[in-house]
Design a protein around this motif. Sequence first.
Motif, PDB file in Angstrom:
ATOM      1  N   THR A 124      27.682  28.973  -7.509  1.00 43.08           N
ATOM      2  CA  THR A 124      27.470  28.111  -6.345  1.00 43.08           C
ATOM      3  C   THR A 124      28.231  26.794  -6.471  1.00 43.08           C
ATOM      4  N   THR A 125      28.592  26.412  -7.688  1.00 45.62           N
ATOM      5  CA  THR A 125      29.476  25.269  -7.900  1.00 45.62           C
ATOM      6  C   THR A 125      30.784  25.825  -8.450  1.00 45.62           C
ATOM      7  N   TYR A 126      31.857  25.555  -7.747  1.00 43.18           N
ATOM      8  CA  TYR A 126      33.167  26.096  -8.128  1.00 43.18           C
ATOM      9  C   TYR A 126      34.261  25.257  -7.489  1.00 43.18           C
ATOM     10  N   CYS A 127      35.473  25.501  -7.920  1.00 47.51           N
ATOM     11  CA  CYS A 127      36.604  24.870  -7.248  1.00 47.51           C
ATOM     12  C   CYS A 127      37.782  25.831  -7.237  1.00 47.51           C
ATOM     13  N   TYR A 128      38.639  25.590  -6.281  1.00 46.69           N
ATOM     14  CA  TYR A 128      39.920  26.279  -6.249  1.00 46.69           C
ATOM     15  C   TYR A 128      40.970  25.214  -5.954  1.00 46.69           C
ATOM     16  N   PHE A 129      42.205  25.517  -6.286  1.00 45.35           N
ATOM     17  CA  PHE A 129      43.255  24.547  -6.035  1.00 45.35           C
ATOM     18  C   PHE A 129      44.507  25.201  -5.498  1.00 45.35           C
ATOM     19  N   LEU A 130      45.291  24.373  -4.827  1.00 45.71           N
ATOM     20  CA  LEU A 130      46.567  24.776  -4.254  1.00 45.71           C
ATOM     21  C   LEU A 130      47.615  23.798  -4.738  1.00 45.71           C
ATOM     22  N   LEU A 131      48.823  24.265  -4.865  1.00 45.03           N
ATOM     23  CA  LEU A 131      49.946  23.411  -5.237  1.00 45.03           C
ATOM     24  C   LEU A 131      50.967  23.480  -4.106  1.00 45.03           C
ATOM     25  N   ASN A 162      49.101  24.889 -13.609  1.00 46.24           N
ATOM     26  CA  ASN A 162      47.853  25.641 -13.421  1.00 46.24           C
ATOM     27  C   ASN A 162      46.928  25.482 -14.625  1.00 46.24           C
ATOM     28  N   LYS A 163      47.471  25.650 -15.816  1.00 45.35           N
ATOM     29  CA  LYS A 163      46.665  25.522 -17.038  1.00 45.35           C
ATOM     30  C   LYS A 163      46.132  24.097 -17.196  1.00 45.35           C
ATOM     31  N   ILE A 164      46.953  23.113 -16.898  1.00 44.51           N
ATOM     32  CA  ILE A 164      46.526  21.722 -17.006  1.00 44.51           C
ATOM     33  C   ILE A 164      45.339  21.453 -16.083  1.00 44.51           C
ATOM     34  N   VAL A 165      45.413  21.934 -14.849  1.00 52.12           N
ATOM     35  CA  VAL A 165      44.318  21.737 -13.890  1.00 52.12           C
ATOM     36  C   VAL A 165      43.047  22.425 -14.388  1.00 52.12           C
ATOM     37  N   ILE A 166      43.154  23.685 -14.761  1.00 54.80           N
ATOM     38  CA  ILE A 166      41.979  24.456 -15.195  1.00 54.80           C
ATOM     39  C   ILE A 166      41.367  23.837 -16.451  1.00 54.80           C
ATOM     40  N   ASP A 167      42.200  23.455 -17.411  1.00 52.58           N
ATOM     41  CA  ASP A 167      41.693  22.838 -18.640  1.00 52.58           C
ATOM     42  C   ASP A 167      40.995  21.503 -18.364  1.00 52.58           C
ATOM     43  N   ALA A 168      41.485  20.748 -17.389  1.00 51.50           N
ATOM     44  CA  ALA A 168      40.891  19.449 -17.058  1.00 51.50           C
ATOM     45  C   ALA A 168      39.541  19.597 -16.361  1.00 51.50           C
ATOM     46  N   VAL A 169      39.405  20.609 -15.521  1.00 47.26           N
ATOM     47  CA  VAL A 169      38.231  20.723 -14.647  1.00 47.26           C
ATOM     48  C   VAL A 169      37.110  21.577 -15.238  1.00 47.26           C
ATOM     49  N   THR A 170      37.439  22.620 -15.988  1.00 52.76           N
ATOM     50  CA  THR A 170      36.392  23.548 -16.435  1.00 52.76           C
ATOM     51  C   THR A 170      35.338  22.977 -17.373  1.00 52.76           C
ATOM     52  N   CYS A 213      37.060  27.510 -11.924  1.00 55.31           N
ATOM     53  CA  CYS A 213      38.174  26.830 -11.271  1.00 55.31           C
ATOM     54  C   CYS A 213      39.354  27.797 -11.268  1.00 55.31           C
ATOM     55  N   VAL A 214      39.852  28.122 -10.082  1.00 59.69           N
ATOM     56  CA  VAL A 214      40.922  29.113  -9.959  1.00 59.69           C
ATOM     57  C   VAL A 214      42.007  28.616  -9.012  1.00 59.69           C
TER      58      VAL A 214
END
Length: 119
Positions: free
Chosen positions: A33-40, A9-17, A23-24
């Motif tokens: 209005t620009t955002y992302c979310y992710f699933l594992l 989770n931290k790796i994804v957030i650190d890479a994208v933010t 990014c959550v």
Amino acid sequence: MIITEADVNKIVIDAVTPYVPACVYGAYTGTNTTYCYFLLPRTETVQNGDDDAIIDSVPLQLHLFTPNSFITLRKQIKLALKKAGFTKPNVTCLYETDTKLNHIIFECDILVASEKEEV
């Protein structure tokens, strides 16, 4: 450095933010209005040894939403995920007519050390 599933989770957030304001993990409920979310999705063991898992593959599905042109942002995120240790992402570009947002889906994997059970 040994990466564990808990680190992903931290790796994804650190890479994208650096490129996306929010990014959550799971559903996004903010106002950007620009955002992302992710699933594992489901983790799979890819290497065993001594009758125990050694390395797991953790799949990532990252959903980017933006009302703006996404060409540069798509490239930045692809490169950032690769640099963070993920495989080269497969990317699907969609347009959501109800929200009027571009919806870009990145799918890739990262290898992590398998979690060991205490005996």
